[in-house]
Design an enzyme around this catalytic site. Structure first.
Site, short mmCIF file in Angstrom:
data_model
loop_
_atom_site.label_atom_id
_atom_site.label_comp_id
_atom_site.label_asym_id
_atom_site.label_seq_id
_atom_site.Cartn_x
_atom_site.Cartn_y
_atom_site.Cartn_z
N GLU A 162 -2.81 0.12 5.16
CA GLU A 162 -4.03 -0.62 4.84
C GLU A 162 -5.15 0.35 4.45
O GLU A 162 -5.88 0.13 3.47
CB GLU A 162 -4.45 -1.44 6.06
N ASP A 193 -6.77 0.31 0.73
CA ASP A 193 -8.20 0.09 0.56
C ASP A 193 -8.79 1.10 -0.42
O ASP A 193 -9.56 0.74 -1.31
CB ASP A 193 -8.90 0.17 1.91
N ASP A 217 -6.06 -7.64 5.60
CA ASP A 217 -5.38 -6.40 5.97
C ASP A 217 -4.09 -6.21 5.16
O ASP A 217 -3.82 -5.14 4.63
CB ASP A 217 -4.95 -6.43 7.45
N GLU A 239 -4.32 -5.34 1.47
CA GLU A 239 -4.57 -3.91 1.29
C GLU A 239 -3.32 -3.08 1.56
O GLU A 239 -2.97 -2.17 0.81
CB GLU A 239 -5.71 -3.45 2.21
#
Lengths: 238, 238
Positions: free
Chosen positions: B50, B54, B124, B127
């Site tokens: 994650e 991101d 979450d 990502e």
């Protein structure tokens, strides 16, 4: 090269960066502070290139951290990334690279100009250059530049940051000596909604290694790990 | 395929994502919340994927904004990026994509589970999936996935965000009608250190278009631009 914008400064800069631009106006823009062009800043200063470069650098730094430290927690990776992708570190890299003499800034137009401004300009321009290389030369060239100029600082910084993480350090030690992971348990919780207190213990199998108390479980766990490490060091006589 | 980890859930998910993984354990990890594997979370849950995803999404969103809105200021680009790269937007995209039924989470192990947890898990995992695609399929595949799944939200969100910037809007209008940029001047400043007040006026050539008062020059300028826009609309009868 039929490019009116190219001058000796840009040629010297390209040599230093080991990158030859197709569009020299983009390189010029990457080194131009908005004090030089207040009315046309959006198109002629480095502000938006810096914004782009910052995001590209972050992605490469994060990928490098992910691949280099497969055993780090997300918290450790985040801490290390913040350490690397910082004004302070970028300023240092930019200064060492020798960017400052190439930056176009109208010092008279700034409210103050001191050593900090110099650092700040170098950090900005480093990011803007990555943005400019990405746009002019493509993603792969930007990746290569970041790998050459910025990623070498990650390993040295990782030693400080990852060592500053007691839970990570404790985990390595416990895993090595007993093959199992330390476990954290909330031993007690008290206080009211706005004023909680947690008491957390860290265990190796059934042995209590340390305890910590704080207003969040996470921080209490960190303190427990720190106490466990301190008690171990005392036993080692170190 | 000689891959022990592959099951019907992963096959259905791959179909939905239009991505076929080489390493299905990586896909499984991208959809696994740490509640399922508390002691081995670093290697088996999506937390670090994650973190990686991101950063990759941010870089692509920023590049897209940079290329799509060449006239936006750095402040406008930053505002739009924050709008796009947000838990709220990622949750919505993840939910609409239908990620939730595929997520591996031990609900009994969570302190609370409600609609917000569902949103949070979808954000979450969206990502984490980008991170997993990047590692398994390479940078280009991740770029393509982000372009297909996430970038389509940028244009709709840009209308709100860029319109929410009165200085940008005023600049466009003034530039179009008179060929010059609006200028901001501090007309008055008062108050003590912790309680400053600035009065800023915005001018088209020598004509005062609007004034604003606030505790920072920036905010006072924004308010001046907003007043100028309101006065123009009144004149237009709109």
């Amino acid at each position: 090269m039929g490019d009116m914008d190219i001058d000796d400064n840009l040629i010297a800069l390209e040599k230093m960066l080991q990158v030859t631009f197709r569009d020299h106006s983009l390189l010029r823009r990457a080194i131009t502070h908005h004090s030089c062009c207040s009315t046309t800043a959006v198109h002629d200063s480095y502000d938006t290139l810096e914004f782009l470069g910052d995001a590209i650098i972050s992605a490469h730094v994060v990928e490098y951290i992910y691949r280099t430290f497969p055993d780090a927690t997300e918290g450790e990776m985040t801490a290390l990334k913040s350490e690397v992708v910082s004004r302070r570190v970028f300023a240092k890299i930019g200064q060492q690279l020798g960017l400052f003499p190439h930056i176009r800034v109208d010092v008279a137009n700034l409210r103050t100009f001191n050593e900090r401004s110099r650092d700040s300009l170098c950090a900005d321009v480093l990011e803007a250059l990555v943005g400019a290389i990405h746009i002019d030369q493509g993603a792969e060239a930007a990746r290569e530049f970041v790998a050459r100029i910025i990623l070498p600082v990650v390993l040295p910084l990782s030693q400080q940051t990852l060592d500053a993480n007691p839970k990570g350090r404790l985990q390595k030690i416990v895993l090595q000596r007993s093959g199992c992971l330390p476990r954290y348990k909330v031993l007690e919780q008290g206080g009211s909604n706005n004023d909680r207190v947690f008491l957390v213990g860290v265990f190796e199998q059934d042995v209590l290694l340390g305890i910590g108390q704080a207003s969040s479980i996470k921080e209490a766990g960190r303190l427990a790990a720190r106490e466990a490490l301190e008690l171990m060091h005392e036993k080692d006589g170190s």
